[in-house]
Every structure is written in structure tokens, then in C-alpha cells.
Enzyme design. Structure first.
Site, PDB file in Angstrom:
ATOM      1  N   ASN B 166       0.905  -1.032   0.083  1.00 26.50           N
ATOM      2  CA  ASN B 166      -0.009  -0.034   0.011  1.00 26.50           C
ATOM      3  C   ASN B 166       0.761   1.365  -0.081  1.00 26.50           C
ATOM      4  OD1 ASN B 166      -2.822   0.798  -0.051  1.00 26.50           O
ATOM      5  ND2 ASN B 166      -2.180   2.104   1.670  1.00 26.50           N
ATOM      6  N   ASP B 167       1.948   1.302   0.371  1.00 26.35           N
ATOM      7  CA  ASP B 167       2.844   2.348   0.290  1.00 26.35           C
ATOM      8  C   ASP B 167       3.141   2.669  -1.201  1.00 26.35           C
ATOM      9  OD1 ASP B 167       3.509   2.860   2.954  1.00 26.35           O
ATOM     10  OD2 ASP B 167       5.342   1.997   2.943  1.00 26.35           O
ATOM     11  N   HIS B 168       3.269   1.690  -2.094  1.00 26.20           N
ATOM     12  CA  HIS B 168       3.557   1.980  -3.477  1.00 26.20           C
ATOM     13  C   HIS B 168       1.996   2.586  -3.970  1.00 26.20           C
ATOM     14  CE1 HIS B 168       7.486   0.183  -4.164  1.00 26.20           C
ATOM     15  NE2 HIS B 168       6.952  -0.536  -3.508  1.00 26.20           N
TER      16      HIS B 168
END
Lengths: 389, 409
Positions: B166-168
Site C-alpha cells: 500500500n505504500d506504493h
């Protein structure tokens, strides 16, 4: 705030996407772009994707992914093809997946000749060259070849596909970025262009540690031959893991401050041997951190999961309570931010996800869900896309 | 001012002031920098632990940016940060809510002097609400948003995604929002504030799952490699013949996904199982789904005899969607597509501390505005002079004095 305004309200898009890029056009359409999606008279093939509405039988997958679009029917007739061609010639952006049934009808050179500003985003599975360029790759296969599947799962499970279409939402997001970057350049210079987005590279670009482990494997203790195999929830740093509490699961990490975590464990008289001077020896910090994870597993096992989560946040510790779908649906933060939205599908109000971002001057939540609202009598006329010139 | 019609990267001319750290924010600004934006990353000695500019993690996510060091504990540094924000098209941070406000460069302060600013806050939980001050990393978000629960096998809640997915996604969605605001500003002349909750980014990715819950009152449970809602089989990962690399035995797997009868019939041909094509129980997708554990077992026995690469080539040649489950080594050493596109390349200028470093290619190829420029991540304060000169017209001597006095550190 002018809620009626949407950021992309002056952008016209022709949507010729399949599963690989439809999420990208959804993002653009929900932001206000007038996105027109041609569909065959017999129905959009993507309407076969579940889940389905238990009452109407309609595809909820499709309703989500094709939100905020105008649909119009296209047949294999010459007139239909001409209309589609004209639509593209009047678009700011055309987004197409290679292999889309209607892509073959289009004369790309003609479109670009008549509309120099047009940005064409061409999303392929593997790019235009190379031995795999024609390989079939639904989400599971795309994730397998792209690298996301190998690092998901546990030692006692097969490699696992990230849930749902999480590989194709990555390529979809890249497609949206490509379209907007190309559009920005076209607005500045008057020059459109073709932009290629291979799904395979998109997935490979979002693997966090994978290339780092290979390229800098000498730095990482747990990299075997530059690879870290799947190992459940244990993060590559060894410092994040889903642990089992008395009545649920919680992602636990002593980061960003192991010292603060130690203080908390001391407060609770649960520090075990973490104060042993041997861990103060040079080079023992890593061993101490791994020992702390062991201590945390035992400590967490005796805890009520909900209390632990909120206690952790009071201690500025980024623990994460593992939530099921009904729990997320009832989440108080989403409720407080009025995040869930409502849209119409065939006249019915449907509760749907809100937007992934909120903008102070532009509405971002999805508009109505897709329905065939544009006749094929005269597409440009009905769409209001006829050029004033 | 319109840009000349020459070959520029598509975002040339956009100035971004970048207060992001770790992955989500830096990934967003890396994308924008790759496409030509002038990204100025603000760093300081006092935040070195998180942003250590000589580690592999930092170098991966901060290429193509310039770096300025500002110690925000000092008023002169905060003043310079305010001046930079006044010049920026985009200000972006992923600190906890309120940090930039305390430095006097929150949205209210900046928008008063720079009405065109696009001001992005990408916090964990978003602005406002009872959880807005919660601290999160990607694994936290995965857990809270349902991604950990749903990515797994039946009866297990403790698997989830094996990387900070989810960081991406938060970075990608932030880039979408920024570029949309750029388009909006072109017509309105006004900037705006963008509030990105990384939690909401993640929940949004499960959109159909929540519609299913709301409309049908059916909570989705983890289902391994089965498609959750489509009764289709076979659809899974199957063990192949192990391989040995550097003396170590390595598991090998292949993913096979038969989405229709044609795929299934071709698979039967490949497996030399004419009996299956005549088996009424396996004639339809529904029938195969009902019998999927038997089918999976049989396929697994068959694949275990083969090298996955050879099997993939054969199956794909026959029209069956199949792919080797590639790990990092495969991607680096065996993947002809990534080799074709030179996906991993050595950055021309060695890093002063790390030596040779690498870039994974931007997976967007512009035919007219090539983005084939990859410059190494910069050291702390390495670009102080050029940034302060370019953006604010500050001379070299003043910069040097600020460095000596500790403001620009």
C-alpha cells in the site's frame, strides 16, 4: 469549496480498457473526466466479473470499475467503427489495452493526424517486444511473473496472489498517471503522443524490497542469494509481524522506536531478558531486536486485541488490528470522514467506496455507476463532443 | 509560459517541495521526478535515522531529486522553507498531521502567499476523525483496511501481503491527485489542498468486496488463489520440479489460470488428459470449480515433473495463461522482458558512499518525451547551493554561512 467542480471536468477520454487498465480510467472518470466507454450490444465482457448483486444479478465488480462512465453501444458495422474513430479524433485521451476488441477498429495514425493533441495510452501485458509479448496474463499470472506472488504466502501455503485484482490496480494507477502526464505535456506544447505502459513492469516496480535484496544482498542478514522467500506476515526487516492475541490478530512492530517499545514492556513487567547487558555489545542490536519480537509474541498472546491496538496507538506504536470486511465497513474513522459514498445503478442507490483522496476545490467521489446513456445514433452529437471549429 | 515544442520530459517546469519520508511519499515524488518535475527533497541531520541518505532504501526511492538540508528547529531554516513553499507548484508531506503547521508552512500559511499551490498531505488516516493522529506504516494499513485479512487462506488471518504494497499504491494515487490538480489549476488558476488517507487508498482497492457486503450482506473470506467471486477453475499456483541455485534447493512454482473452456481444453491437451475433455463433471467452468481440489491435485502431480519455465512456454504456446512464480533472482537474471526493456540499470554516476547503485525503470514509456534519465539519490544538503540559487536567488556565500551556522544542515 466548490463541490460541483471536478478536477478533470475538461478532459475527454475514450475508454477501451479491459481488466488491466479499467481501474485507471475509473480514477480519471471519478475525478470528472468525461469518459465514454464503447460496449458491444450484447454487453461488456467485464460484466461477467463477480461479485454480483443478489437482487438484480448485475456485476458489482463492473459497477465499481466502470463508475462515472458514459457507455455507448458499438457493433461491428462500418458505421459503428466510424463513430468510434470520430470519438477518438475528438478526445483528449484514448486509453486502450492491446487486444481490446475495438482496438483493431481504430486507425491510430489517422487519429493522431486529425488530433495532434491526443494522448494515447497503450497498456500491454508485457510491452511491445520480447518473447513474452503475446503471453496471456490474467491477474494471477501477471502477479506470478511480476514478482508479487512469490513474496506473498507462508512456508506452509503455496505462493499466494494478493487479494482481488491488486496487481491490475497497480497497472491501472500507472495508466492514470501516464494519461495525466501526457495530458500535461499536450496542454503545454500542443503535442500529443503515444505512451506505453506494460503491466509486467508496473508490478515489478512496486515490490518494495525485492530488487534491493538482490542488488544489496550483502547488507541484509536474511537475504539468501539475494532472495527472501515468502514467510507469512513477517516483514523483510524482521520487525513487523501479525501476532495472535487472546481474541484476534494484530500486526505488531516495535518500530519506529525500539527503546520506546522497551519502556512499554518494562511498564508492564514483560521485558523478559531484554535488559541483559549481552545485547549492549557491539553488533548485538539486531539480535536484541529479534529477541524483542519473541518477547512481544508471548506478551501479545495474553492481550485483548482491541485494547492492545488502542494502547499501542497511545504509545505512538503503529500496531494494526487485523480487521475483517464487516469491521472495516463499520470503521469509525471512515464514518467520521463521511467516506462511504452513494451512487445510482439503474435508479437504485448503492453504497460504494469513497475516493482515495479528498481535494478542497474538487469533488472526488464516484458519480453514478455505469449505464447505457448514450445512443449510437450520433455519438459525437449526443456526447457533446462536436468540435466548435 | 508555454514550453517550447522540443523533447522535454512531460513534467518539466513543475516545482515540488518534498517533505516526505520512508516509502509512500518518496515513491510519489520519485515518479514525478522521473517524469521531469524539479523535486526538492527537504532533509536534515536531525532526521537522519528515518531518511538516512546513504542507505539502499533511501537510494531506491529518491533518485532524480535534489536535496536540501534544513534544520527546522531553527527559525531561519523555517523561514527559508516558507520561501521555498511560496515558489512551489506542489508541497507534499507524509508526516503526522500538524507537523508542517507547527513549522509555519501548513496549507493555511502557504496558500495565503501562494494561491496556486497544490498542497498534499498524505497521512496514514487523513485529516480529521478520531483516528487522524494514529501512527501507521504499510503493514498497519494492510491490517486495518482488510488487505491482511483477505490475502491468505481459509482459517488464517496472519498472512497478508508480503511487502509494503500500500505504500506504493498511496504513492501512485498521490501522483494521480497531484497531476489532476495541475490540470484543474490550468483552468481555474487556483491551487488546492489534497488530503490523502493511506487507509482510504487501501479500502478503496477493495471496492467490489464492500459493495458485495453492503448489497448482499456477505462478508468476503480469504480463499487462497481461488477467485473470490467467480466460479472458475483451475486457478492456482502449482509446485514444479525444484531447482538448485548455488548448492541450495529452491522451490519452483507455476501459476495457471483457466478462465474459459478454451483454456481448459488446451490444458487438457498439454497434460494429455483426453479423459477430462469427455468428463461431464468437468465440462463446464462450474463443474470444474466444484471439482477444483481434485483438479488441483492432479495438475500439481503433473507440474511437479517439469521445470516451470519450460512448462510456461509450452502452456502459453498452446493458449493457456500460465506464468512462472518469479522471485527477485528470476526477475533479475531470467526475465527476458525486463532484460529487453533494461528494467534494472546502473546509474551512471556512482554514489559517493555506496558506490555503484541501480534504478528500476519507470514503467511508463513516452514516445515523444522520453524519461530515460536516472540520477542518483543525493547526500544530505548536497544541492543546497543550486536549489537556493535556482528557487530563491540566494548567493553562495549566504548558503555557506547558513551551513556554518547550522540552519542548512
Amino acid at each position: 469549496m466548490t463541490k460541483e467542480t471536478r478536477a478533470l471536468s475538461k478532459v475527454r477520454i475514450v475508454d477501451l480498457t479491459d481488466e488491466r487498465a479499467i481501474y485507471g480510467v475509473k480514477l480519471l472518470a471519478d475525478l470528472g473526466a468525461d469518459a465514454v466507454r464503447p460496449v458491444p450490444k450484447e454487453g461488456d465482457p467485464l460484466e461477467q466479473r463477480g461479485p454480483f448483486d443478489g437482487t438484480t444479478g448485475k456485476s458489482l465488480w463492473y459497477a465499481f470499475h466502470a463508475s462515472s462512465r458514459r457507455l455507448f453501444h458499438v457493433s461491428c458495422s462500418k458505421e459503428s467503427n466510424r463513430q468510434l474513430q470520430r470519438l477518438c479524433e475528438n478526445a483528449d485521451v484514448v486509453v486502450a489495452n492491446s487486444g481490446h476488441p475495438f482496438e483493431a477498429f481504430l486507425d491510430l495514425d489517422e487519429i493522431r493526424k486529425k488530433n495532434e493533441k491526443c494522448v494515447v495510452v497503450d497498456c500491454t501485458s508485457f510491452g511491445r517486444m520480447g518473447p513474452w509479448k503475446n503471453y496471456l496474463a490474467p491477474d494471477l499470472v501477471a502477479g506470478a511473473l511480476g514478482g508479487s506472488v512469490a513474496i506473498t504466502g507462508d512456508v506452509d501455503t503455496p505462493p499466494l496472489k494478493p487479494f482481488g485484482d491488486l496487481n491490475f490496480t497497480v497497472s491501472g494507477a500507472y495508466v492514470a498517471i501516464a494519461a495525466l502526464a501526457g495530458l500535461r505535456h499536450a496542454r503545454e506544447t500542443g503535442e500529443g503522443q503515444v505512451i506505453h505502459v506494460p503491466v509486467h513492469e508496473c508490478i515489478a516496480s512496486c515490490l518494495e524490497h525485492v530488487f534491493m535484496f538482490y542488488l544489496f544482498g550483502n547488507i541484509f542478514r536474511n537475504a539468501r542469494g539475494g532472495v527472501l522467500n515468502r514467510r507469512g506476515s513477517l516483514h523483510w526487516t524482521d520487525l513487523y509481524e501479525v501476532m495472535t492475541a487472546k481474541n484476534g490478530h494484530i500486526m505488531v512492530t516495535p518500530t519506529p522506536s525500539l527503546d520506546n517499545q522497551l519502556v512499554w514492556l518494562i511498564e508492564e513487567d514483560a521485558f523478559d531478558d531484554l535488559l541483559d547487558p549481552k545485547y549492549q555489545e557491539p553488533g548485538e542490536r539486531g539480535q536484541w531486536a529479534r529477541r524483542m519480537m519473541d518477547v512481544l509474541r508471548s506478551w501479545v498472546a495474553e492481550k485483548d486485541v482491541k485494547s492492545l491496538f488502542f494502547d499501542a496507538q497511545k504509545h505512538h506504536a503503529p500496531y494494526g488490528w487485523v480487521q475483517s470486511i464487516p469491521q472495516v465497513a463499520e470503521n469509525p474513522q471512515l464514518a467520521a470522514r463521511n467516506w462511504w459514498s452513494t451512487a445510482k445503478i439503474d435508479g437504485d442507490d448503492v453504497k460504494i467506496s469513497g475516493a482515495p483522496y479528498q481535494m478542497s476545490e474538487s469533488k472526488t467521489s464516484p458519480r453514478d455507476l455505469p449505464s447505457v446513456s448514450v445512443s449510437d445514433q450520433d455519438v459525437l452529437e449526443v456526447c457533446g463532443w462536436r468540435k466548435s471549429s | 509560459m508555454r514550453l517550447e515544442k522540443v523533447q522535454l520530459r512531460p513534467l518539466e517546469g513543475i516545482k515540488i517541495l518534498d517533505f516526505t519520508h520512508v516509502l509512500a511519499g518518496p515513491f510519489c515524488t520519485r515518479l514525478l521526478a522521473d517524469m521531469g518535475a524539479d523535486v526538492v527533497k527537504v532533509n536534515s541531520e536531525s532526521r537522519m535515522q528515518i531518511n538516512a541518505p546513504a542507505g539502499p532504501y533511501f537510494t531506491m526511492w529518491n533518485r532524480n531529486k535534489r536535496t536540501i538540508s534544513l534544520d527546522m528547529n531553527h527559525e531561519p531554516a523555517r523561514k527559508v522553507a516558507g520561501q521555498l513553499a511560496q515558489m512551489a507548484d506542489v508541497v507534499i508531506d507524509n508526516f503526522s498531521m500538524g507537523v508542517l503547521d507547527r513549522w509555519g508552512i501548513g496549507f493555511d500559511d502557504v496558500s495565503q502567499v501562494n494561491g496556486k499551490v497544490i498542497y498534499v498531505q498524505m497521512s496514514g488516516m487523513g485529516s480529521g476523525g478520531p483516528w487522524s493522529n494514529f501512527v501507521t506504516y504499510a503493514p498497519t494499513i494492510h491490517a486495518l483496511a482488510g488487505l491482511t485479512y483477505t490475502t491468505g487462506v481459509s482459517g488464517r488471518e496472519n498472512i497478508g501481503l508480503g511487502f509494503s504494497y500500500n505504500d506504493h499504491q498511496a504513492g501512485l494515487h498521490a501522483a494521480v491527485a497531484v497531476l489532476s490538480a495541475v490540470e484543474a489549476r490550468r483552468h481555474s488558476g487556483k491551487g488546492q489542498r489534497i488530503d490523502i488517507s493511506q487507509f482510504e487508498v487501501a479500502v478503496n482497492l477493495l471496492g467490489p468486496t464492500f459493495m458485495h457486503y453492503f448489497r448482499n450482506d456477505q462478508p468476503t473470506e480469504p480463499s487462497g488463489n481461488d477467485l473470490q467471486y467467480d466460479r472458475i477453475a483451475p486457478h492456482g499456483c502449482y509446485r514444479c520440479k525444484d531447482s538448485a541455485v548455488d548448492g541450495e534447493v529452491s522451490e519452483r512454482w507455476i501459476a495457471i489460470a483457466c478462465l474459459d473452456d478454451a483454456h481448459w481444453n488446451s490444458l487438457c491437451d498439454a497434460m494429455n488428459r483426453p479423459d477430462w475433455t469427455k468428463d461431464l463433471q468437468l465440462e463446464t467452468a462450474e463443474g470444474r470449480y466444484v471439482q477444483r481440489r481434485y483438479v488441483d491435485e492432479q495438475i500439481g502431480k503433473w507440474t511437479s515433473e517439469f521445470d516451470p519455465l519450460i512448462l510456461m512456454e509450452e502452456l502459453q504456446g498452446m493458449g493457456v495463461p500460465a506464468g512462472v512464480v518469479q522471485d527477485g533472482r528470476d526477475l533479475m537474471e531470467n526475465d527476458p522482458q525486463l532484460q529487453e526493456s533494461k528494467f534494472i540499470r546502473t546509474i551512471e554516476e556512482p554514489h559517493p558512499r555506496m558506490g555503484e547503485i541501480y534504478a528500476d525503470k519507470l514503467p511508463i514509456e513516452f514516445e515523444s518525451t522520453s524519461c530515460e534519465i536516472y540520477k542518483r539519490a543525493r547526500l544530505l544538503g548536497e544541492d543546497n547551493e543550486s536549489i537556493l540559487s535556482d528557487w530563491l536567488g540566494i548567493d553562495k556565500e549566504t548558503v555557506q554561512k547558513g551551513e556554518e551556522d547550522g540552519y542548512f544542515r
